[in-house]
Write an enzyme that holds these catalytic residues in place. Structure first.
Site, PDB file in Angstrom:
ATOM      1  N   ASP A  92      -7.768   5.594  -0.373  1.00  0.00           N
ATOM      2  CA  ASP A  92      -6.691   5.825   0.707  1.00  0.00           C
ATOM      3  C   ASP A  92      -6.347   4.809   1.652  1.00  0.00           C
ATOM      4  OD1 ASP A  92      -4.813   6.971   2.421  1.00  0.00           O
ATOM      5  OD2 ASP A  92      -6.016   8.254   3.474  1.00  0.00           O
ATOM      6  N   ASP A 308       2.887   1.409   1.891  1.00  0.00           N
ATOM      7  CA  ASP A 308       2.030   2.494   1.550  1.00  0.00           C
ATOM      8  C   ASP A 308       1.788   2.643   0.019  1.00  0.00           C
ATOM      9  OD1 ASP A 308       0.033   4.389   1.855  1.00  0.00           O
ATOM     10  OD2 ASP A 308       1.392   6.002   2.271  1.00  0.00           O
TER      11      ASP A 308
END
Length: 478
Positions: A92, A308
């Site tokens: 992540d 992202d």
């Protein structure tokens, strides 16, 4: 349910470069959606959960439960402790702390994603495991100063709270993380590095779903608590990484280190932002600029565009989304539009979308642009095509809302993150080829190629993504 064939069986090589040069090392990582049918609805649901984390402090009354990475795209197999035990952790870039579940977590699931038997870390079973006290400098750093009520060797506790109300709680420990050191072309030897990470003992109900559960999270965010920052502070790595997602063939590269081939133009990160934000300056559709005021690119709580790789789609503010989609559709004024699942704009079209629709170019500071072709933002569904751009304004009462660029626009591009110079850049690239990584000691450039697996049916067999590290030669002798 709307079914979309996105072709995102993504496989990366993640490379860590040393501050003083080094040798490549490997951690295997896999795309969590591999081997399963993906829908635009499922991908969007993943993104909405994830953006709850990215949008802390912004009014986004979006649905869904669980933590943002509860349907995490990428997970890695790493070894922790002496002797080493294997753990599967979600990768992540939108969070910082690495944590795994520990013994004593009675309510944690015993089996997780694809029936994986979950592991529980036990510090007492590791010869190299250590407790982190509340007086430790790391504990002071993550708490913004001295911990109230700290005395003696009391543990340093963590409480990871997420935007949807879910959380993970526990305490910090220090231990060695095992991975493979590259000893030559396609050859590896095992090595390790010491990292402080969270030992999870309590989870909210949302985090206990056995459908998505893994052993923990591997955060690659910007803060000093991330594994990357810890290794960098000890002089073992440079705070630079890159990814190249192959949206055509599957596979690709995810690299950390000094990438010198190909050359990439960089744009500065927006200062004082928690995530990887960059300033957008203009939007072109078919080489015609949209008539947007300058404040469109500067308003909002989250400044700039969030880059992202953990998001699947691309989200634009209402003030950009509306004019953009209108301009795209103007290229085919006779289209009969349909709304699928009450939210996706679709239409029938028999020709080549790349011939019949415009490419979109986003412009950023320092003359950097990002091109998105029609076949990248239009997805086939049965006999229709549907628009992949998402209106984040429809999810918020604040029309100056966030912009997030996920895999929809990042695929088929090498994206570099240079945290030492506080900049990000990208270039269009063949992500099934190789990149050049510089060894700072010898000055030589190591070519690292992409990898991919297909047809895997189990979590172990699906370990298709490599975390490659350039570590200092002296580590071999420690």
């Amino acid at each position: 349910m709307v079914k979309f064939e996105l072709g995102y069986f993504l496989f990366f090589i993640l490379i860590i470069g040393t501050a003083n040069g080094g040798i490549e090392g490997v951690i295997k990582v896999n795309y969590k959606f591999s081997g399963s049918e993906r829908t635009l609805t499922a991908l969007k649901a993943h993104d909405e959960k994830r953006h709850l984390r990215l949008l802390a402090g912004v009014d986004l009354p979006i649905g869904g439960t669980g933590r943002p990475d509860s349907v995490g795209l990428y997970y890695a197999k790493i070894g922790i402790g002496t002797p080493s035990n294997d753990y599967y952790v979600q990768v992540d870039t939108g969070s910082d702390i690495m944590w795994v579940n520990c013994v004593g977590c009675d309510q944690c699931p015993r089996r997780g994603y694809h029936g994986l038997e979950l592991a529980f870390y036990n510090r007492k079973d590791s010869l190299s495991g250590k407790l982190i006290s509340c007086g430790h400098q790391f504990c002071k750093d993550v708490n913004g100063g001295s911990v109230s009520g700290c005395y003696g060797n009391n543990s340093c506790y963590f409480n990871e709270n997420y935007g949807d109300g879910s959380y993970s709680m526990g305490y910090f420990v220090e231990d060695v993380v095992q991975y493979d050191l590259v000893s030559g072309d396609l050859k590896t030897n095992s090595t390790n590095g010491t990292v402080i990470f969270g030992c999870g003992g309590t989870q909210s109900v949302d985090l206990r779903s056995s459908d998505d559960a893994l052993d923990g999270v591997l955060g690659f965010g910007k803060s000093n608590s991330s594994m990357l920052s810890q290794l960098a502070s000890s002089g073992k790595v440079k705070k630079m990484f890159a990814h190249c997602l192959d949206g055509v063939n599957g596979g690709g590269i995810f690299a950390i280190g000094n990438v010198v081939k190909p050359k990439v133009t960089m744009t500065p990160l927006v200062p004082n932002q928690q995530y990887y934000n960059v300033n957008m300056t203009a939007v072109e559709v078919g080489f015609q600029s949209l008539n947007l005021s300058a404040e469109v690119f500067t308003n909002g709580v989250n400044k700039g565009v969030i880059i992202d790789s953990g998001s699947t789609l691309a989200y634009l503010p209402e003030v950009i989304y509306g004019p953009l989609v209108k301009k795209i559709l103007s290229w085919q004024p006779d289209l009969r539009l349909r709304t699928v699942n009450d939210e996706y704009t679709c239409f029938g079209y028999s020709g080549s979308v790349d011939d019949g629709f415009p490419q979109v170019n986003f412009h950023f500071e320092n003359s950097l642009s990002l091109r998105v072709r029609p076949h990248e933002y239009l997805f086939p569904f049965e006999d229709l095509f549907c628009i992949g751009w998402q209106n984040s304004g429809s999810l918020s009462r604040d029309k100056w809302n966030l912009t997030v660029f996920g895999d929809l626009v990042l695929s088929n591009k090498l994206v570099l993150y240079d945290l030492e110079k506080q900049a990000i850049g990208w270039t269009e690239y063949n992500c099934s080829s190789s990149i050049g990584l510089k060894d700072e000691i010898t000055g030589s450039v190591h070519l690292v190629g992409a990898h991919s697996l297909s047809g895997a049916s189990s979590v172990t067999a699906q370990m298709a993504l490599l975390l490659v590290a350039l570590l200092h030669y002296s580590l071999l002798n420690r």
